[in-house]
Scaffold this motif. Structure first.
Motif, PDB file in Angstrom:
ATOM      1  N   ALA A 209      -2.515 -15.785  -2.761  1.00 24.22           N
ATOM      2  CA  ALA A 209      -1.461 -15.274  -1.888  1.00 24.22           C
ATOM      3  C   ALA A 209      -0.619 -14.214  -2.573  1.00 24.22           C
ATOM      4  CB  ALA A 209      -0.579 -16.433  -1.427  1.00 24.22           C
ATOM      5  N   LEU A 210      -0.457 -14.326  -3.907  1.00 20.80           N
ATOM      6  CA  LEU A 210       0.354 -13.357  -4.620  1.00 20.80           C
ATOM      7  C   LEU A 210      -0.228 -11.954  -4.494  1.00 20.80           C
ATOM      8  CD1 LEU A 210       2.686 -12.691  -6.552  1.00 20.80           C
ATOM      9  CD2 LEU A 210       1.143 -13.232  -8.455  1.00 20.80           C
ATOM     10  N   VAL A 211      -1.528 -11.833  -4.685  1.00 22.42           N
ATOM     11  CA  VAL A 211      -2.174 -10.521  -4.575  1.00 22.42           C
ATOM     12  C   VAL A 211      -2.107 -10.016  -3.145  1.00 22.42           C
ATOM     13  CG1 VAL A 211      -4.371  -9.301  -4.811  1.00 22.42           C
ATOM     14  CG2 VAL A 211      -3.677 -10.950  -6.544  1.00 22.42           C
ATOM     15  N   ALA A 212      -2.349 -10.890  -2.173  1.00 26.42           N
ATOM     16  CA  ALA A 212      -2.327 -10.463  -0.777  1.00 26.42           C
ATOM     17  C   ALA A 212      -0.949  -9.961  -0.364  1.00 26.42           C
ATOM     18  CB  ALA A 212      -2.768 -11.614   0.121  1.00 26.42           C
ATOM     19  N   LEU A 213       0.103 -10.698  -0.757  1.00 24.76           N
ATOM     20  CA  LEU A 213       1.451 -10.277  -0.384  1.00 24.76           C
ATOM     21  C   LEU A 213       1.850  -8.999  -1.118  1.00 24.76           C
ATOM     22  CD1 LEU A 213       3.948 -10.913   1.271  1.00 24.76           C
ATOM     23  CD2 LEU A 213       4.739 -12.424  -0.563  1.00 24.76           C
ATOM     24  N   SER A 214       1.452  -8.878  -2.378  1.00 20.48           N
ATOM     25  CA  SER A 214       1.751  -7.648  -3.122  1.00 20.48           C
ATOM     26  C   SER A 214       1.058  -6.451  -2.485  1.00 20.48           C
ATOM     27  CB  SER A 214       1.304  -7.791  -4.578  1.00 20.48           C
ATOM     28  OG  SER A 214       1.943  -8.875  -5.203  1.00 20.48           O
ATOM     29  N   LEU A 215      -0.197  -6.624  -2.078  1.00 18.87           N
ATOM     30  CA  LEU A 215      -0.911  -5.540  -1.410  1.00 18.87           C
ATOM     31  C   LEU A 215      -0.275  -5.196  -0.069  1.00 18.87           C
ATOM     32  CD1 LEU A 215      -4.643  -6.456  -2.121  1.00 18.87           C
ATOM     33  CD2 LEU A 215      -3.317  -4.588  -3.118  1.00 18.87           C
ATOM     34  N   ALA A 216       0.271  -6.202   0.606  1.00 19.36           N
ATOM     35  CA  ALA A 216       0.969  -5.922   1.869  1.00 19.36           C
ATOM     36  C   ALA A 216       2.187  -5.041   1.632  1.00 19.36           C
ATOM     37  CB  ALA A 216       1.374  -7.228   2.541  1.00 19.36           C
ATOM     38  N   TYR A 217       2.945  -5.334   0.586  1.00 18.73           N
ATOM     39  CA  TYR A 217       4.102  -4.501   0.263  1.00 18.73           C
ATOM     40  C   TYR A 217       3.663  -3.091  -0.136  1.00 18.73           C
ATOM     41  CZ  TYR A 217       7.024  -8.712   0.204  1.00 18.73           C
ATOM     42  OH  TYR A 217       7.709  -9.866   0.550  1.00 18.73           O
ATOM     43  N   LEU A 218       2.597  -2.984  -0.929  1.00 22.05           N
ATOM     44  CA  LEU A 218       2.113  -1.668  -1.334  1.00 22.05           C
ATOM     45  C   LEU A 218       1.598  -0.881  -0.132  1.00 22.05           C
ATOM     46  CD1 LEU A 218       0.255  -2.551  -4.659  1.00 22.05           C
ATOM     47  CD2 LEU A 218       2.364  -1.251  -4.415  1.00 22.05           C
ATOM     48  N   ALA A 219       0.939  -1.573   0.804  1.00 15.50           N
ATOM     49  CA  ALA A 219       0.475  -0.885   2.010  1.00 15.50           C
ATOM     50  C   ALA A 219       1.647  -0.369   2.829  1.00 15.50           C
ATOM     51  CB  ALA A 219      -0.380  -1.834   2.849  1.00 15.50           C
ATOM     52  N   ALA A 220       2.714  -1.155   2.895  1.00 20.82           N
ATOM     53  CA  ALA A 220       3.910  -0.690   3.606  1.00 20.82           C
ATOM     54  C   ALA A 220       4.517   0.528   2.922  1.00 20.82           C
ATOM     55  CB  ALA A 220       4.940  -1.819   3.687  1.00 20.82           C
ATOM     56  N   LEU A 221       4.501   0.560   1.584  1.00 26.39           N
ATOM     57  CA  LEU A 221       5.002   1.725   0.865  1.00 26.39           C
ATOM     58  C   LEU A 221       4.177   2.967   1.178  1.00 26.39           C
ATOM     59  CD1 LEU A 221       5.813   0.365  -2.725  1.00 26.39           C
ATOM     60  CD2 LEU A 221       7.433   1.280  -1.081  1.00 26.39           C
ATOM     61  N   VAL A 222       2.869   2.826   1.142  1.00 25.23           N
ATOM     62  CA  VAL A 222       1.995   3.984   1.372  1.00 25.23           C
ATOM     63  C   VAL A 222       2.107   4.471   2.806  1.00 25.23           C
ATOM     64  CG1 VAL A 222      -0.408   4.749   1.400  1.00 25.23           C
ATOM     65  CG2 VAL A 222       0.431   3.312  -0.474  1.00 25.23           C
ATOM     66  N   ARG A 223       2.223   3.562   3.750  1.00 22.45           N
ATOM     67  CA  ARG A 223       2.247   3.960   5.158  1.00 22.45           C
ATOM     68  C   ARG A 223       3.597   4.513   5.597  1.00 22.45           C
ATOM     69  NH1 ARG A 223      -0.780  -1.302   7.820  1.00 22.45           N
ATOM     70  NH2 ARG A 223      -2.922  -0.716   7.269  1.00 22.45           N
ATOM     71  N   GLY A 224       4.655   3.821   5.217  1.00 25.58           N
ATOM     72  CA  GLY A 224       5.955   4.209   5.750  1.00 25.58           C
ATOM     73  C   GLY A 224       6.862   4.930   4.799  1.00 25.58           C
ATOM     74  N   TYR A 225       6.517   4.979   3.513  1.00 27.67           N
ATOM     75  CA  TYR A 225       7.429   5.560   2.531  1.00 27.67           C
ATOM     76  C   TYR A 225       6.677   6.482   1.582  1.00 27.67           C
ATOM     77  CZ  TYR A 225      10.291   1.719   4.248  1.00 27.67           C
ATOM     78  OH  TYR A 225      10.982   0.842   5.052  1.00 27.67           O
ATOM     79  N   ARG A 226       5.809   7.309   2.142  1.00 25.54           N
ATOM     80  CA  ARG A 226       5.071   8.251   1.297  1.00 25.54           C
ATOM     81  C   ARG A 226       6.014   9.212   0.582  1.00 25.54           C
ATOM     82  NH1 ARG A 226       1.541   8.356   5.996  1.00 25.54           N
ATOM     83  NH2 ARG A 226      -0.438   7.321   5.533  1.00 25.54           N
ATOM     84  N   ALA A 227       7.100   9.565   1.258  1.00 23.43           N
ATOM     85  CA  ALA A 227       8.050  10.491   0.640  1.00 23.43           C
ATOM     86  C   ALA A 227       8.642   9.901  -0.633  1.00 23.43           C
ATOM     87  CB  ALA A 227       9.164  10.828   1.630  1.00 23.43           C
ATOM     88  N   ALA A 294       7.631 -19.467   7.808  1.00 31.01           N
ATOM     89  CA  ALA A 294       6.699 -20.255   8.615  1.00 31.01           C
ATOM     90  C   ALA A 294       5.474 -20.678   7.810  1.00 31.01           C
ATOM     91  CB  ALA A 294       6.276 -19.454   9.839  1.00 31.01           C
ATOM     92  N   CYS A 295       5.067 -19.831   6.855  1.00 33.62           N
ATOM     93  CA  CYS A 295       3.903 -20.146   6.027  1.00 33.62           C
ATOM     94  C   CYS A 295       4.257 -20.998   4.812  1.00 33.62           C
ATOM     95  CB  CYS A 295       3.224 -18.857   5.558  1.00 33.62           C
ATOM     96  SG  CYS A 295       2.526 -17.856   6.879  1.00 33.62           S
ATOM     97  N   GLY A 296       5.539 -21.264   4.611  1.00 38.13           N
ATOM     98  CA  GLY A 296       5.954 -22.071   3.469  1.00 38.13           C
ATOM     99  C   GLY A 296       5.811 -21.367   2.139  1.00 38.13           C
ATOM    100  N   ALA A 297       5.986 -20.045   2.119  1.00 43.77           N
ATOM    101  CA  ALA A 297       5.856 -19.294   0.873  1.00 43.77           C
ATOM    102  C   ALA A 297       6.995 -19.663  -0.070  1.00 43.77           C
ATOM    103  CB  ALA A 297       5.878 -17.791   1.162  1.00 43.77           C
TER     104      ALA A 297
END
Length: 430
Positions: A209-227, A294-297
């Motif tokens: 889960a750690l890698v998946a959540l980290s990749l989710a944050y990185l994907a959000a950076l690349v998609r919404g915060y390229r600047a 909800a996922c109990g993280a």
């Protein structure tokens, strides 16, 4: 007329101005610190840089392109803030609306104006300001029609050919008049794009889960915060250039002095870039809080994923910084490896410090920007002093401070401080 203009300006500052300030603050802080190193003392004079731009067309085009690239995100935040769209439907004189936008955009051009004014004179500074504003508005407006394309071509030709200041000013003025009107009018027309998945389906299986959540944050950076990522690259390039120039001018090209100079130049760059990355990551963390609950993280998972998402791009930036410093100074292979190792550790530790500053500062009570600025400035002062006095031994001092926001207990303590501050702000409001 002046009262209406003041009201429009106040609305823009209180809405779009905050977002633009948050986006521009890390970049301008880093640029100011690097400029103090490059232009201070026995360093380069602004006239040398502007003179080189006047003599070399490739360097001139690259310098203008770099400034437009790193400064456009703040201008986009100012022009495209949804909270200001209602102003276009009010009975506000168009001249007042355009003048208020132009004034706030001109504030963002002050470093560029100062460079050209100190290096080539007041007229050159004025021409650089008008030309930069015009080019930025044209880029954000996406020119349409013969008139806008002709104005943009005239401005681009004047910059590329190195026209004198008065000719550049004459070419930029009509481009600004056309581009500003188009940029303000078309600001609500933001196209929505589609993004493909950036997280492999095997990520939760292979890395948990750690890698998946980290990749989710990185994907959000690349998609919404390229600047933000682009600004980090620009800061990294400026820092590497400053370290190489200082080392060459001072003649300190040995292993220890060069590594210390690289660390001193990397420290403000990494902290400012880390602060710029931490804001979006923590914003995504708050947005996904209901899903994580909800996922109990666990708290450790959340803190580790946020720390990894900030550290990954910063370590890559630090490695690029170390490689650039080694290449620019023609360091020996052993010295180059030493630069890479020290830069990687500095990027890792300073990312944790920057994340801790932002996590402590964000309390959603209207004063987050001030706290972020003060906390990052304090971290900058302490970190630069440690790097300057201790050299590479400063990494040992960075490690404990970096471990706090990554540890579950530290993240809970920082979050509790934020929640108490938000509750106190709500109590005062009531």
């Amino acid at each position: 007329m002046l009262r209406r203009f003041a009201l429009v300006l106040r609305v823009l500052v209180s809405t779009a101005g905050k977002d633009a300030f948050a986006r521009a603050m890390p970049l301008y802080m880093g640029m100011g610190l690097v400029a103090a190193v490059v232009f201070g003392g026995n360093g380069m004079h602004p006239s040398q840089l502007t003179g080189l731009a006047a003599e070399s067309p490739p360097f001139r085009v690259g310098l203008w392109g770099a400034w437009l690239l790193v400064g456009t995100p703040a201008a986009r935040a100012l022009l495209r803030a949804p909270a200001t769209f209602f102003l276009r439907a009010l009975p506000v004189p168009r001249r007042a609306l355009l003048a208020a936008h132009a004034l706030l955009l001109a504030v963002a051009e002050l470093p560029w104006v100062a460079l050209w004014a100190l290096g080539a004179g007041a007229l050159a500074g004025c021409a650089a300001c008008i030309a930069s504003l015009a080019a930025r508005c044209m880029l954000l407006a996406r020119p349409r029609g013969a008139r806008e394309l002709a104005a943009l071509a005239l401005l681009a030709g004047a910059v590329a050919l190195g026209a004198p200041a008065w000719i550049l000013l004459a070419c930029a003025a009509p481009a600004l008049a056309v581009g500003l009107r188009a940029a303000v009018a078309r600001a609500p027309e933001i196209p929505a794009g589609r993004e493909r998945s950036m997280i492999p389906s095997s990520a939760p299986v292979l890395g948990g889960a750690l890698v998946a959540l980290s990749l989710a944050y990185l994907a959000a950076l690349v998609r919404g915060y390229r600047a933000v990522l682009v600004r980090c690259l620009a800061l990294g390039a400026i820092g590497a250039l400053a370290a190489a120039v200082w080392s060459r001018n001072s003649g300190q090209l040995g292993g220890g002095p060069l590594a210390a100079a690289s660390l001193v130049a990397l420290t403000p760059v990494a902290l400012c870039a880390g602060a710029g990355l931490s804001g979006p990551v923590l914003r995504e963390e708050r947005r996904l809080a209901w899903l994580l609950d909800a996922c109990g993280a666990a708290a450790g998972l959340r803190a580790g994923a946020a720390a990894a998402a900030v550290a990954a791009p910063l370590v890559a930036l630090a490695l690029a910084h170390g490689a650039a410093v080694g290449a620019l100074t023609r360091a020996a292979p052993s010295v180059a490896l030493r630069l890479l190792g020290g830069a990687a550790l500095a990027g890792l530790f300073l990312s944790g410090i920057a994340l801790g500053c932002v996590r402590w500062s964000v309390r959603q009570d209207g004063r987050d920007s001030s706290r972020v600025l003060l906390s990052v400035l304090a971290a900058l002062a302490a970190s630069i002093a440690a790097a300057w006095t201790l050299g590479e031994l400063a990494l040992a001092a960075f490690a404990p401070a970096a471990a706090l926001p990554a540890a579950p207990a530290g993240a809970r303590w920082l979050s509790s401080r934020r929640e108490r501050g938000a509750a106190a702000g709500e109590g005062r409001a009531l």
